[in-house]
Design a protein around this motif. Structure first.
Motif, PDB file in Angstrom:
ATOM      1  N   LYS A  20     -22.852 -14.725 -62.201  1.00  0.00           N
ATOM      2  CA  LYS A  20     -22.748 -16.018 -61.534  1.00  0.00           C
ATOM      3  C   LYS A  20     -23.309 -17.129 -62.431  1.00  0.00           C
ATOM      4  O   LYS A  20     -22.725 -18.215 -62.542  1.00  0.00           O
ATOM      5  CB  LYS A  20     -23.524 -15.981 -60.225  1.00  0.00           C
ATOM      6  CG  LYS A  20     -23.468 -17.287 -59.416  1.00  0.00           C
ATOM      7  CD  LYS A  20     -22.080 -17.591 -58.925  1.00  0.00           C
ATOM      8  CE  LYS A  20     -22.065 -18.690 -57.867  1.00  0.00           C
ATOM      9  NZ  LYS A  20     -22.695 -19.939 -58.305  1.00  0.00           N
TER      10      LYS A  20
ATOM     11  N   ASP B 221     -21.256 -20.330 -63.909  1.00  0.00           N
ATOM     12  CA  ASP B 221     -21.711 -21.701 -63.693  1.00  0.00           C
ATOM     13  C   ASP B 221     -21.831 -22.457 -65.012  1.00  0.00           C
ATOM     14  O   ASP B 221     -21.435 -23.625 -65.114  1.00  0.00           O
ATOM     15  CB  ASP B 221     -23.055 -21.709 -62.957  1.00  0.00           C
ATOM     16  CG  ASP B 221     -22.919 -21.232 -61.512  1.00  0.00           C
ATOM     17  OD1 ASP B 221     -21.784 -21.215 -61.002  1.00  0.00           O
ATOM     18  OD2 ASP B 221     -23.954 -20.872 -60.915  1.00  0.00           O
TER      19      ASP B 221
ATOM     20  N   LYS C  42     -24.689  -9.134 -60.840  1.00  0.00           N
ATOM     21  CA  LYS C  42     -23.924 -10.187 -60.174  1.00  0.00           C
ATOM     22  C   LYS C  42     -24.572 -11.554 -60.384  1.00  0.00           C
ATOM     23  O   LYS C  42     -23.890 -12.558 -60.577  1.00  0.00           O
ATOM     24  CB  LYS C  42     -23.794  -9.875 -58.685  1.00  0.00           C
ATOM     25  CG  LYS C  42     -22.874  -8.705 -58.376  1.00  0.00           C
ATOM     26  CD  LYS C  42     -22.772  -8.480 -56.872  1.00  0.00           C
ATOM     27  CE  LYS C  42     -21.831  -7.328 -56.557  1.00  0.00           C
ATOM     28  NZ  LYS C  42     -21.722  -7.065 -55.102  1.00  0.00           N
TER      29      LYS C  42
END
Length: 208
Positions: free
Chosen positions: A58, A62, A54
Motif C-alpha cells: 500500500k 501511494d 500488504k
C-alpha cells in the motif's frame, strides 16, 4: 526401643530427598517452558506477515501515485530554471565567453537575456549579483557606442541609467555587456563569465 525410632527418622529424612529433586526439576522445567513460550510469541505468524506485506504494498502504491501526480503537474519552466513575470530564466553555473554564451542559450531553445522592463532588470541584477559577473544579450559590436539587444532592438533611454558610474568606457575594445555589482559594465567579449538565458514560460492547459 530408641534405636528403631532413630532409624525410622533417618529413613523419613532420606525419603524426602527424591521429592526435593522432583520439585527442583519441575521448577526448572516450568522456567524453560515459559522461556520457550516467550520466544515463540515473538515470531510473527503467517497473518502478521501477510498484513505487513500488504502495508508495504500500500505504501509503495501511494508513493507511485504521488510521483505520477507530481510529474503531471504543470511546470511553467523546466527544472533548474527560475520563473519570473511569465518568463523562464536559466542562471549558469559555468563560465563562457559572450558568443559561446549565446550558443549555450540557443541549445536550450532560449536566448541570452534581453531586458524589457525595470522589474525584470531589478530581478536579474539582484540574482546575478549573488552568482557573479554575468553576460546579457547587449552589445555594440555592429557600431561603437550604439547598443543593441540580440533581438535587434536598441537600448532604451529608460534603461540607460543602469550603467555603473563611468561605464561604458570601451577600454581595450569592450563591446559586450555584463551584470556587475549593482549595474552594468562593458567588457571584452572574449572574457569568460556566467550567463543567463531567457525564454517564454509554458502555459498550463485547463485539463491539468
Amino acid at each position: 526401643m530408641r534405636v528403631p525410632q532413630m532409624g525410622s527418622l533417618g529413613f523419613l529424612e532420606r525419603s524426602h530427598i527424591p521429592l526435593v529433586l522432583q520439585l527442583l526439576f519441575l521448577f526448572l522445567f516450568t522456567g524453560l517452558l515459559v522461556a520457550i513460550v516467550i520466544q515463540v510469541s515473538k515470531i510473527p505468524n503467517s497473518e502478521e506477515i501477510q498484513w505487513e506485506q500488504k502495508k508495504q504494498e500500500k505504501m509503495y502504491q501511494d508513493l507511485s501515485q504521488l510521483k505520477s501526480e507530481v510529474d503531471s503537474l504543470c511546470r511553467p519552466c523546466p527544472w533548474e530554471w527560475t520563473f519570473f513575470n511569465g518568463n523562464c530564466y536559466f542562471f549558469s553555473k559555468s563560465q563562457r565567453d559572450w558568443h559561446n554564451s549565446i550558443t549555450a542559450c540557443q541549445e536550450m531553445e532560449a536566448q541570452l537575456v534581453v531586458i524589457k522592463s525595470h522589474e525584470e532588470q531589478s530581478f536579474l541584477q539582484q540574482t546575478s549579483k549573488k552568482n557573479g559577473y554575468t553576460w546579457m544579450g547587449l552589445s555594440d559590436l555592429n557600431k561603437e557606442g550604439e547598443w543593441y539587444w540580440l533581438d535587434s532592438t536598441p537600448l532604451s533611454d529608460s534603461l540607460e541609467k543602469n550603467w555603473n558610474q563611468g561605464q561604458p568606457n570601451n577600454i581595450g575594445g569592450q563591446d559586450c555587456v555584463e551584470f556587475r555589482d549593482d549595474g552594468w559594465n562593458d567588457a571584452s567579449c572574449d572574457q569568460k563569465k556566467f550567463w543567463v538565458c531567457k525564454k517564454n514560460a509554458t502555459a498550463c492547459s485547463a485539463s491539468k
